[in-house]
Design an enzyme around this catalytic site. Structure first.
Site, short mmCIF file in Angstrom:
data_model
loop_
_atom_site.label_atom_id
_atom_site.label_comp_id
_atom_site.label_asym_id
_atom_site.label_seq_id
_atom_site.Cartn_x
_atom_site.Cartn_y
_atom_site.Cartn_z
N ARG A 281 -1.72 7.06 9.38
CA ARG A 281 -1.66 6.39 8.17
C ARG A 281 -1.61 7.51 7.22
O ARG A 281 -1.67 8.54 7.39
CB ARG A 281 -2.89 5.46 7.92
CG ARG A 281 -2.87 4.49 9.09
CD ARG A 281 -2.16 3.18 8.52
NE ARG A 281 -2.47 1.94 9.38
CZ ARG A 281 -3.25 1.16 9.07
NH1 ARG A 281 -4.02 1.32 8.06
NH2 ARG A 281 -3.32 0.15 10.03
N CYS B 184 -16.36 -8.21 5.76
CA CYS B 184 -16.60 -8.31 7.11
C CYS B 184 -17.00 -6.86 7.80
O CYS B 184 -16.83 -5.88 7.11
CB CYS B 184 -15.15 -8.96 7.39
SG CYS B 184 -14.00 -7.80 8.03
N CYS C 101 -13.84 -1.46 5.92
CA CYS C 101 -13.02 -1.03 5.02
C CYS C 101 -13.63 0.25 4.06
O CYS C 101 -12.92 0.92 3.34
CB CYS C 101 -12.14 -1.85 4.45
SG CYS C 101 -11.30 -2.75 5.82
N LYS D 229 -5.93 7.56 11.93
CA LYS D 229 -6.15 8.19 10.64
C LYS D 229 -6.56 9.58 10.67
O LYS D 229 -7.56 9.90 11.51
CB LYS D 229 -7.23 7.19 10.16
CG LYS D 229 -6.94 5.55 9.92
CD LYS D 229 -8.06 4.99 9.23
CE LYS D 229 -7.56 3.52 8.69
NZ LYS D 229 -8.48 2.90 8.31
N CYS E 159 -7.90 -10.74 0.89
CA CYS E 159 -7.92 -10.27 2.22
C CYS E 159 -8.23 -11.35 3.31
O CYS E 159 -9.08 -12.24 3.00
CB CYS E 159 -9.10 -9.43 2.58
SG CYS E 159 -9.48 -8.96 4.26
N ARG F 269 0.91 -1.23 -0.09
CA ARG F 269 -0.12 -0.16 -0.04
C ARG F 269 0.81 1.34 0.01
O ARG F 269 1.89 1.22 0.60
CB ARG F 269 -0.80 -0.05 1.23
CG ARG F 269 -1.98 0.94 1.27
CD ARG F 269 -2.50 0.93 2.61
NE ARG F 269 -3.65 -0.14 2.56
CZ ARG F 269 -4.24 -0.66 3.82
NH1 ARG F 269 -4.05 0.05 5.04
NH2 ARG F 269 -4.93 -1.58 3.82
N LYS G 237 -3.97 1.51 14.65
CA LYS G 237 -3.66 2.55 13.64
C LYS G 237 -4.56 3.92 13.94
O LYS G 237 -5.24 3.91 14.70
CB LYS G 237 -4.44 1.98 12.56
CG LYS G 237 -5.73 1.53 12.51
CD LYS G 237 -6.50 0.96 11.48
CE LYS G 237 -6.26 -0.45 11.06
NZ LYS G 237 -7.06 -1.09 10.28
N CYS H 166 -15.28 -2.88 -0.67
CA CYS H 166 -13.76 -3.20 -0.10
C CYS H 166 -13.19 -4.32 -0.85
O CYS H 166 -14.02 -5.10 -1.76
CB CYS H 166 -13.76 -3.63 1.37
SG CYS H 166 -14.41 -5.26 1.66
#
Ligand code: SRM
Ligand code: SF4
Length: 576
Positions: A142, A481, A485, A212, A442, A73, A210, A436
């Site tokens: 991120r 899920c 995302c 953001k 994934c 990424r 994480k 996503c």
């Protein structure tokens, strides 16, 4: 005393500032895998080890190792790349990855399918394009998202500049990335001998989870500001940014069946002046570094720190660290979270002849690839080769061909047409859709997402036709899920995978991204989804008030209760 810390805390502590045994693991040609602890550490370098889930069973039967490969990424604050960089990225997709470029929901690219023996070469090629993957994943700040397209107006440029500056300021400083991937100088020992820390901001343990950061320019909320840990909303006077409203504590991820976890919309921390913004970002991040939960990773995101401590305590602590008070948030208005597709001109150029054009191109679920009859990847390559524009990835998984001189607009259109790429989208629903990645790459996907949403939308377009709603803007998002995302809980219609072929259906989020949705039906497959939505579309078409959005209507019609904050996301559910 037992160590209650989450396992990842210990991995970070023992990692020599994110080095682990990554360098050694790359040399091991016997396996496509890397050491277990390095699975966690490689994220900080912008990569995940994955395996092809489509062939997992078959390989297991044959007693073969999983088909390992790496996802990479990039870190591209504000999503802006030059034509030269685009060409380099395009080349890398063929040389080292699976031949596609995947635009993400956070304004950057991912590669899938990079095998271990190519990983270092891929990192070096990315570096050769003056780009990197540092901190694109992992427990750090991120990639910073900013209101799409710095060329659109002065305010958009200011948002972009701030995003870039915050991204640089909050970047991990360890020499690990340069050592491992770019054969840079080994600095750990030198820094230690000088009595310094390699990570003055993050320390040995980085963040609990994480983090953001995003920046919005009203009236567009394309970055979905309320879904993020930290947000800056431009306060404008005569088209210029005179300060920022600051938001904290948003996030999407949750676990099915665990009401202790929930998506949460961000709250207002205050207002800051332009010159204070980087300092504010740093201090908010430090509060999360010091106050975040390091025992339970499921509750370690900043949204739970804000939820548990309360916004007033967070504000007081941030202000204490800043040494000054933040102002009261100023009025602003968001109109929507989508990308206005098609051509647009620069909003505020002084003279008409200075105005440049910008084409926002719909990319279904962000996957840029060539398929027979529709060779989008080749079209964009040709446009980049001609140098007609810069490229901006959007937070809706689309791409903007930006800063185009008038004389090139028709040339761009001709190239797109020759490659079968239309600037039209088949419905308002599809134009406002995101999915996503999920299967096959994934590891966490419970159901298909990117590979299923297009087909579902085609069926739902028949329902829209019956109701006369084909060109209405309705926001729909799908994830494989509950991690969220594609930010499904902020979509007017959200699908979240539960099991292969089965989804939870959420309704009632606000079109402008300010309100979360509510669970409406559980474990529904394609047929049932259509059965459920068909009459709702008809009812909406018949009974809506003028200008009323779908997400507001389903609440007024009593189909779901409004979710007013993350902590009542799981309340008042009446399943269809
Ligand atoms: Fe995500 C994990 C893909 C945006 C919440 N996400 C993952 C992983 C890495 C799976 C894993 O941990 O093994 C996925 C890799 C799939 C693959 O094969 O590529 C993945 N996330 C994505 C992307 C590519 C989705 C897309 O289709 O575009 C997005 C990349 C963004 C980027 O460029 O940085 C992506 N992920 C998001 C967002 C949306 C956003 O940030 O605006 C969210 C929800 C917002 C938030 O963070 O709360 C998001 N991803 C998660 C979570 C849940 C975190 C949580 O708080 O519980 C996970 C799982 C985790 O971290 O444990 C996750
Ligand atoms: Fe994977 Fe779940 Fe994120 Fe989709 S939402 S990419 S299935 S982690």
């Amino acid at each position: 005393m037992t160590d209650k810390r989450a396992r990842n805390e210990i991995i970070k502590e023992n990692s020599h500032q994110l080095r682990g045994t990554l360098a050694e693991g790359l040399q091991d040609v016997v396996t496509g895998n890397i050491a277990e602890d390095d699975h966690q550490l490689i994220k900080f370098h912008g990569s995940y080890i994955q395996d092809d889930r489509d062939v997992r069973g078959e390989r297991a039967k044959k007693k073969l190792e999983k088909a390992y490969s790496f996802m990479l990424r990039l870190r591209i604050p504000g999503g802006l790349t030059t034509p030269k960089q685009w060409l380099a990225l395009d080349r890398i997709a063929s040389e080292y990855a699976n031949g596609t470029l995947r635009l993400t929901t956070r304004e950057t690219f991912q590669y899938h399918g990079v095998i271990k023996s190519n990983l270092k070469r891929t990192m070096q090629a990315i570096n050769g394009a003056a780009l990197d993957t540092i901190a694109a994943c992992g427990d750090v700040n991120r990639n910073v998202m900013t209101a799409a397209n710095p060329y659109l107006s002065k305010a958009h440029k200011q948002a972009y500049d701030l995003g870039k500056a915050i991204s640089e300021h909050l970047l991990p400083k360890t020499g690990a990335y340069h050592e491992i991937w770019l054969d840079g100088e080994k600095v750990e020992e030198k820094v230690r001998k000088a009595g310094k820390s390699e990570e003055p901001l993050y320390g040995t343990h980085y963040l609990p989870r994480k983090f953001k950061t995003v920046i919005a320019v009203p009236p567009d909320n394309d970055v979905d500001i309320f879904a993020h840990c930290l947000g800056f909303i431009a306060v404008l006077e005569k088209g210029e940014v005179v300060g920022w409203n600051v938001t904290v504590g948003g996030g999407m991820g949750m676990t099915h069946g665990d009401t202790n976890t929930f998506p949460r919309t961000a709250e207002f921390l205050g207002f800051c002046k332009p010159e204070q913004a980087i300092d504010v970002a740093e201090k908010v991040l430090l509060v999360q570094r010091d106050w975040g939960n390091r025992e339970n990773r499921a509750r370690a995101r900043f949204k739970y720190t804000v939820e548990d401590r309360g916004i007033d305590n967070i504000r007081a602590e941030v202000e204490k660290r800043l040494g000054y008070k933040l102002g009261k948030p100023k009025p602003f208005k968001f109109e929507g979270t989508g990308d206005p597709l098609g051509w647009r001109q620069t909003l505020d150029a002084k003279k008409d002849e200075d105005k440049k054009w910008h084409l926002t191109l719909f990319v279904e679920n962000g996957r840029i690839k060539d398929v027979p009859g529709r060779t989008m990847r080749s079209a964009l390559r040709e446009i980049a080769e001609a140098g007609y524009c810069d490229f901006v990835c959007t937070s809706n998984q689309n791409v903007i061909l930006a800063n185009v001189a008038s004389k090139f607009t028709s040339k761009i259109e001709a190239i797109l047409k020759a490659h079968g790429v239309s600037t039209e989208v088949s419905s308002g629903l599809r134009a406002n859709s995101m999915a996503c990645v999920s299967l096959p790459t994934c590891a966490l996907g419970l159901a298909e997402s990117e590979r299923f949403l297009p087909e579902l939308l085609t069926s739902l377009e028949d329902s829209l036709d019956k109701a006369g709603l084909r060109s209405d803007d309705i926001v729909v998002r799908m994830t494989g899920c509950p991690n969220g995302c594609a930010r499904p809980y902020l979509a007017e219609i959200g699908f979240v995978g539960r099991n292969p072929g089965l989804y939870n259906l959420y309704l009632g989020a606000a079109f402008d991204g300010s309100r979360l949705s509510k669970l409406y039906a559980q474990d529904v497959g394609k047929e049932r989804i259509i059965e459920l939505l068909d009459p709702i579309f008809l009812k909406y078409a018949k009974e809506r008030k003028s200008g009323e959005h779908f997400g507001d209507f389903v609440i007024r019609a009593g189909l779901v209760k409004a979710t007013t904050a993350g902590n009542n996301f799981h309340d008042n559910i009446k399943l269809a």
